[in-house]
Each structure stands twice: as C-alpha cells, then as structure tokens.
Write a protein that holds these residues in place. Structure first.
Motif, PDB file in Angstrom:
ATOM      1  N   UNK A 159       0.803  -1.229   0.000  1.00  0.00           N
ATOM      2  CA  UNK A 159       0.000   0.000   0.000  1.00  0.00           C
ATOM      3  C   UNK A 159       0.832   1.274   0.000  1.00  0.00           C
ATOM      4  N   UNK A 160       2.074   1.189   0.467  1.00  0.00           N
ATOM      5  CA  UNK A 160       2.906   2.397   0.515  1.00  0.00           C
ATOM      6  C   UNK A 160       3.432   2.796  -0.862  1.00  0.00           C
ATOM      7  N   UNK A 161       3.320   1.883  -1.841  1.00  0.00           N
ATOM      8  CA  UNK A 161       3.782   2.201  -3.199  1.00  0.00           C
ATOM      9  C   UNK A 161       2.854   3.220  -3.857  1.00  0.00           C
ATOM     10  N   UNK A 162       3.455   4.099  -4.695  1.00  0.00           N
ATOM     11  CA  UNK A 162       2.667   5.116  -5.389  1.00  0.00           C
ATOM     12  C   UNK A 162       2.720   4.945  -6.907  1.00  0.00           C
ATOM     13  N   UNK A 163       3.140   3.759  -7.361  1.00  0.00           N
ATOM     14  CA  UNK A 163       3.149   3.504  -8.796  1.00  0.00           C
ATOM     15  C   UNK A 163       1.716   3.506  -9.345  1.00  0.00           C
ATOM     16  N   UNK A 164       1.558   3.964 -10.592  1.00  0.00           N
ATOM     17  CA  UNK A 164       0.225   4.013 -11.191  1.00  0.00           C
ATOM     18  C   UNK A 164      -0.372   2.619 -11.345  1.00  0.00           C
ATOM     19  N   UNK A 165       0.449   1.644 -11.691  1.00  0.00           N
ATOM     20  CA  UNK A 165      -0.051   0.272 -11.821  1.00  0.00           C
ATOM     21  C   UNK A 165      -0.610  -0.228 -10.490  1.00  0.00           C
ATOM     22  N   UNK A 166       0.128   0.037  -9.420  1.00  0.00           N
ATOM     23  CA  UNK A 166      -0.319  -0.361  -8.084  1.00  0.00           C
ATOM     24  C   UNK A 166      -1.591   0.385  -7.716  1.00  0.00           C
ATOM     25  N   UNK A 167      -1.699   1.630  -8.133  1.00  0.00           N
ATOM     26  CA  UNK A 167      -2.887   2.426  -7.829  1.00  0.00           C
ATOM     27  C   UNK A 167      -4.128   1.825  -8.499  1.00  0.00           C
ATOM     28  N   UNK A 168      -3.978   1.345  -9.734  1.00  0.00           N
ATOM     29  CA  UNK A 168      -5.098   0.674 -10.417  1.00  0.00           C
ATOM     30  C   UNK A 168      -5.518  -0.566  -9.629  1.00  0.00           C
ATOM     31  N   UNK A 169      -4.526  -1.346  -9.189  1.00  0.00           N
ATOM     32  CA  UNK A 169      -4.823  -2.542  -8.405  1.00  0.00           C
ATOM     33  C   UNK A 169      -5.497  -2.186  -7.087  1.00  0.00           C
ATOM     34  N   UNK A 170      -5.014  -1.147  -6.438  1.00  0.00           N
ATOM     35  CA  UNK A 170      -5.610  -0.709  -5.167  1.00  0.00           C
ATOM     36  C   UNK A 170      -7.082  -0.366  -5.332  1.00  0.00           C
ATOM     37  N   UNK A 171      -7.375   0.456  -6.324  1.00  0.00           N
ATOM     38  CA  UNK A 171      -8.758   0.900  -6.511  1.00  0.00           C
ATOM     39  C   UNK A 171      -9.665  -0.245  -6.967  1.00  0.00           C
ATOM     40  N   UNK A 172      -9.120  -1.195  -7.707  1.00  0.00           N
ATOM     41  CA  UNK A 172      -9.927  -2.353  -8.111  1.00  0.00           C
ATOM     42  C   UNK A 172     -10.276  -3.206  -6.901  1.00  0.00           C
ATOM     43  N   UNK A 173      -9.289  -3.493  -6.064  1.00  0.00           N
ATOM     44  CA  UNK A 173      -9.521  -4.288  -4.851  1.00  0.00           C
ATOM     45  C   UNK A 173     -10.463  -3.545  -3.907  1.00  0.00           C
ATOM     46  N   UNK A 174     -10.215  -2.251  -3.727  1.00  0.00           N
ATOM     47  CA  UNK A 174     -11.075  -1.448  -2.853  1.00  0.00           C
ATOM     48  C   UNK A 174     -12.506  -1.420  -3.389  1.00  0.00           C
ATOM     49  N   UNK A 175     -12.647  -1.193  -4.697  1.00  0.00           N
ATOM     50  CA  UNK A 175     -13.975  -1.172  -5.299  1.00  0.00           C
ATOM     51  C   UNK A 175     -14.699  -2.492  -5.129  1.00  0.00           C
ATOM     52  N   UNK A 176     -13.966  -3.603  -5.292  1.00  0.00           N
ATOM     53  CA  UNK A 176     -14.561  -4.921  -5.115  1.00  0.00           C
ATOM     54  C   UNK A 176     -15.040  -5.141  -3.691  1.00  0.00           C
ATOM     55  N   UNK A 177     -14.247  -4.726  -2.715  1.00  0.00           N
ATOM     56  CA  UNK A 177     -14.622  -4.904  -1.311  1.00  0.00           C
ATOM     57  C   UNK A 177     -15.814  -4.028  -0.938  1.00  0.00           C
TER      58      UNK A 177
END
Length: 513
Positions: A442-460
């Motif tokens: 979660x501490x990463x600020x890469x755009x790819x990681x951000x897409x993954x974060x928002x997808x996982x968050x949206x799913x939850x």
C-alpha cells in the motif's frame, strides 16, 4: 494529485485489510483446533520440506542450472494438470444451486426453479446460452459427460489465467521476485482449488480479470498504433463479456478510469489527453457494441424466453446485503417474486433498506460492516468450507472408497468430516500471506499499483453494499489481489531486513517508493 489518490485508497484499504487479517487468524485457529491426526502429520511434513528448502537456499547458496529449473517447472505443470483432472473425475456432480440449474436448462431439462429463473436473474442467461450451444455439439454425451466436459473447460480457463497473470506481472514490474511470488501464490490459492470441479461464473470471471491485466500490460508496453487500437477494442469486448458473467467485473474499468483522471491531472499534457480520449472512445464503442448485441440476443433467443419485467433489481441485492450476515436471503427473494412490476419490487426493496438501516443506527451499521468485511474476506477456501458443509452443495456422481474416496471426503460430503482441515489450514495460511502482502504494497505510489488498489477497494466496497457474506465472491478479484500481494512481498529484501535487525539500525529498513 497522485499522492492524494494513493492516500484516499490507503485510508480505506488499511482498516479493511487489517479486519480481514484478524478474521483470517481467528479462522485459522478454529481450523487448527479441529484438525485430524493425519492432516496434522501431512501439514507438518509440508512445513518441514519448505523449511529444508529455504535453509538450503539461504545457507548453502545452491545455484540451480537453467535447464534444471525448466525441468522442475515442466514437472510442476504436469503434476498440476494431473491434480486438476483428478479433482474433476472425483468431484464432478450435481448441486442444488445455480450451476446445476443452468446446466439442466442447457440440456433442455426442467429444473426446480423453472424457466422463470432466467427472467429473475438474466445475468445468468449468457452462461446458459453458452452451455446450450456446447450441449448441442455433444448431445449424446449424457449428463455426467456433459458436466465433466464443462468442468474441463475450467482447467483451460484457470491455466490460461495463470499464464496471463504471470505475463502481466513480469510486464508491469520486470522484477523476478514479484513474478515468482505471483506464480506460487496463484497456484496455491486457486489453480489447484476444488472449484475447478464446478463450472460457474467464478472461474470465467477470474479469467476475465486475468485477461484485462494482460491487455493493460500490453497497452502499457507498446507504441504501435494498430496494436493499441486492437488492445482497446479487446478491452471493451472483454469488459462487456465480463459484465454479462458478473457485472462487478467492470470495477477494474472504473478503477482504470479514475487512475487515468489522476494521471492527466498530475501530467497536464494535451498529447496524453488526446490519446486517452481516442482510446477511451474505442473502448466505449466496442463495449457498447457487444452489450447491445448480447441484449438483442437475450430478448430474441430461442433458448429461454426472458421476461424483463421479472428481473431482480439492484435494490434487491442491496436489501439482501443488509440482512443477517449480508448474504443470500430467500425471504427477500420470495417477497420480490410476489411483486408483478419492477416499480413494485423497487418500492419494496427501498422500504426494506430504509427499515434495516434505521434498525442498525450509525453505530450498529458500522459494526455490521466490520462483521461483513470479515465474512466477505476471511476464508482462504473461498467459501468452500461453508458451502460444502451444506447437504447438496456438491454431490459427486459416484461415491468411492479407498484413495479415491479419501480425495472426495477432502472436499465433499454431508457429515462433519467433509472438510479436510489440512487443506483448509494450508490455504488459510497462504491467504494470510496474500493479505499481508497487500498491506505491504500500500505504501507504493506507482500508477499500476494504484489501479490494483482501486480495483480491490472497489470490489470490497461492492461486496459490503450488495449481497456478500462469503469469500467466494472474491474469486473474480483474485488476479488483482494476487499481483498486489506479490508486489508487496517482492518489495522486501529479507536478507537486508535480517541484517538490519541484527545491527539494530532502523535506517536500513526497505522503503516502497
């Protein structure tokens, strides 16, 4: 803007993942208390083997040749496919829930819910149409052969997904550790899962997610206009197909759109905006084309007559998501069926939503969401333990004895011994590592990681607001979860961390950037 976008995602993901981790530990403890002697022995053997391998790797600095590693990979793949085939042979059977309803309808036979089932739940029709066409090609195969054939498609979808996830991870990050991590995490969590023996929307949705990631990685790596155009078309097509399998699969499209907005706000360049508008337009047009075509086919098909007026509205799934543990509620379904028009059903469900929210109050609703988050995410078997404990979840065509019977009893049965606690413990432990890896990422600020974060968050969030209550619904989001976790673990230099603690110098701890 980029930092703000990451902070917003983290503000929600940190507490949600911590709750999940607490639930995983509690469930692991319960499984450990119930474990049988033989399961405990097998689990200890697995732990001992991995301990020896880890010790040899770190202390003896064994270097394996490329040919030897390739041979190990090939042997591993052969054993994996063999295990998947064994599961299909031993576990394939009938259920008293949606998969068998669809399969029976595809064969032109009556089911206990009748043809109205596809009017109530039109999102299952595309799967029924697909299975119907498959059955028309192999009519003389019989029910057992037909279901085993469908389950065999799971092997193709799972193993292709595995390859796509590995390809995407390597393409996104170009880090060997991350790629290796996602390979074995995927294998342990889903590739050798008993879900291979049930053909339903979960595995196809998993494949859709894996395909989306592969397309996004290809889009990221190429500057060829023709290839980019083709990829955008395929993104729209895959997204539309995913929508008709599980509507929530399009959450990745929403996450992608949000991250693109953040990217454009951070990098104010008209060239980027032009490319985004063209690419976005192609995606929307291709999505719309497939969507309209599928809807036309749905309303003009010769397989099942779909009465759009009977379809369960989104409000019905929201109302169910507020009752009990937030899962399926047959009482709500029964009440909706008695209403003859969509307006009446919406009115009923909105009334139930208001009534239940009022009953909870603010504090009670927060407590309910915390409980539901745990139930939505805490089971490493993805709901298999809860589901298989119910009579009729999966009844194999033929009950065997000996080793074949033992494999069946690992995963199915009507008595208390149907859940093999050794398997449950193993995957529960790995699932804990997966969630911990996400926290590390979660501490990463890469755009790819951000897409993954928002997808996982949206799913939850989707599972909190709508029908949930079991971890099986997470299978569709697993590709994003696994890559996010693999990145989190790959960002840690364990050797450096060990030396750091030995020297008591905290400034040498690794940092994600």
């Amino acid at each position: 803007m980029k930092i703000f976008g990451n902070r917003i995602a983290n503000v929600f993901l940190y507490p949600m993942l911590v709750l999940t981790l607490i639930g995983i530990i509690a469930k692991f403890q319960n499984n450990l208390l119930d474990i049988s002697k033989i399961s405990m022995v097998m689990l200890l053997m697995i732990i001992a083997i991995f301990t020896v391998l880890w010790t040899c790797k770190n202390n003896f600095k064994i270097k394996l040749s490329r040919n030897f590693c390739c041979s190990l990979v090939i042997i591993g793949i052969i054993l994996t496919v063999t295990w998947q085939v064994i599961l299909i042979i031993e576990l394939s059977g009938i259920t008293w829930w949606d998969p068998s309803i669809i399969q029976t309808a595809a064969m032109g036979k009556p089911n206990w819910l009748g043809k109205n089932y596809f009017s109530y739940y039109p999102n299952t029709f595309i799967m029924c149409a697909f299975e119907t066409h498959i059955y028309e090609w192999v009519k003389n195969i019989g029910m057992q052969g037909f279901i085993k054939l469908l389950n065999s498609l799971n092997i193709v979808l799972l193993d292709l997904s595995w390859g796509l996830i590995i390809y995407s991870t390597n393409s996104f990050f170009h880090k060997k550790k991350v790629t290796i991590n996602v390979s074995w995490l995927s294998w342990a969590m889903i590739i050798v899962s008993p879900y291979v023996a049930i053909f339903y929307s979960d595995i196809p949705a998993f494949f859709i997610g894996s395909s989306m990631l592969a397309l996004l990685s290809l889009l990221k790596d190429t500057n060829n206009k023709k290839i980019r155009t083709l990829v955008c078309v395929l993104i729209g097509v895959i997204s539309a197909l995913g929508y008709f399998i599980k509507p929530s699969t399009v959450i990745v499209d929403m996450a992608l759109g949000l991250v693109i907005v953040i990217y454009l706000a951070t990098n104010k360049n008209k060239k980027y905006l032009k490319h985004v508008l063209i690419g976005g337009g192609i995606v929307v047009l291709s999505f719309g084309g497939v969507y309209l075509g599928a809807k036309y086919y749905e309303s003009h098909n010769s397989i099942n007559v779909i009465d759009a007026k009977k379809a369960m509205p989104m409000t019905e799934f929201m109302a169910m998501g507020l009752s009990g543990n937030g899962g399926y509620n047959p009482v709500d379904v029964g009440q909706n069926i008695t209403k003859s028009t969509p307006a009446e059903r919406n009115k009923l469900n909105i009334s139930l939503i208001k009534q239940r929210l009022k009953g909870y109050g603010i504090g009670g609703y927060i407590r309910f969401l915390m409980k539901k988050q745990i139930l939505n995410t805490n089971d490493g078997t993805f709901g298999w333990q809860a589901e298989s404990g119910k009579k009729g979840f999966l009844i194999p065509f033929k009950i065997h004895t000996g080793i074949r019977g033992y494999i069946q009893r690992m995963f199915t049965g009507n008595s208390a011994n149907q859940n093999w606690k050794g398997n449950a413990l193993w995957v529960q432990f790995i699932w804990g590592l997966v969630v911990l890896g996400m926290l590390l990422a979660l501490s990463s600020q890469e755009y790819t990681i951000l897409i993954l974060k928002y997808t996982v968050l949206g799913g939850m969030i989707f599972l909190l607001l709508f029908e949930g209550g079991r971890t099986r619904y997470l299978i569709q989001f697993l590709p994003y979860i696994l890559i996010l976790s693999a990145y989190g673990w790959g960002s840690i230099d364990f050797k450096n961390l060990y030396l750091c603690f030995q020297s008591n110098k905290l400034d040498c701890l690794p940092h994600n950037r």
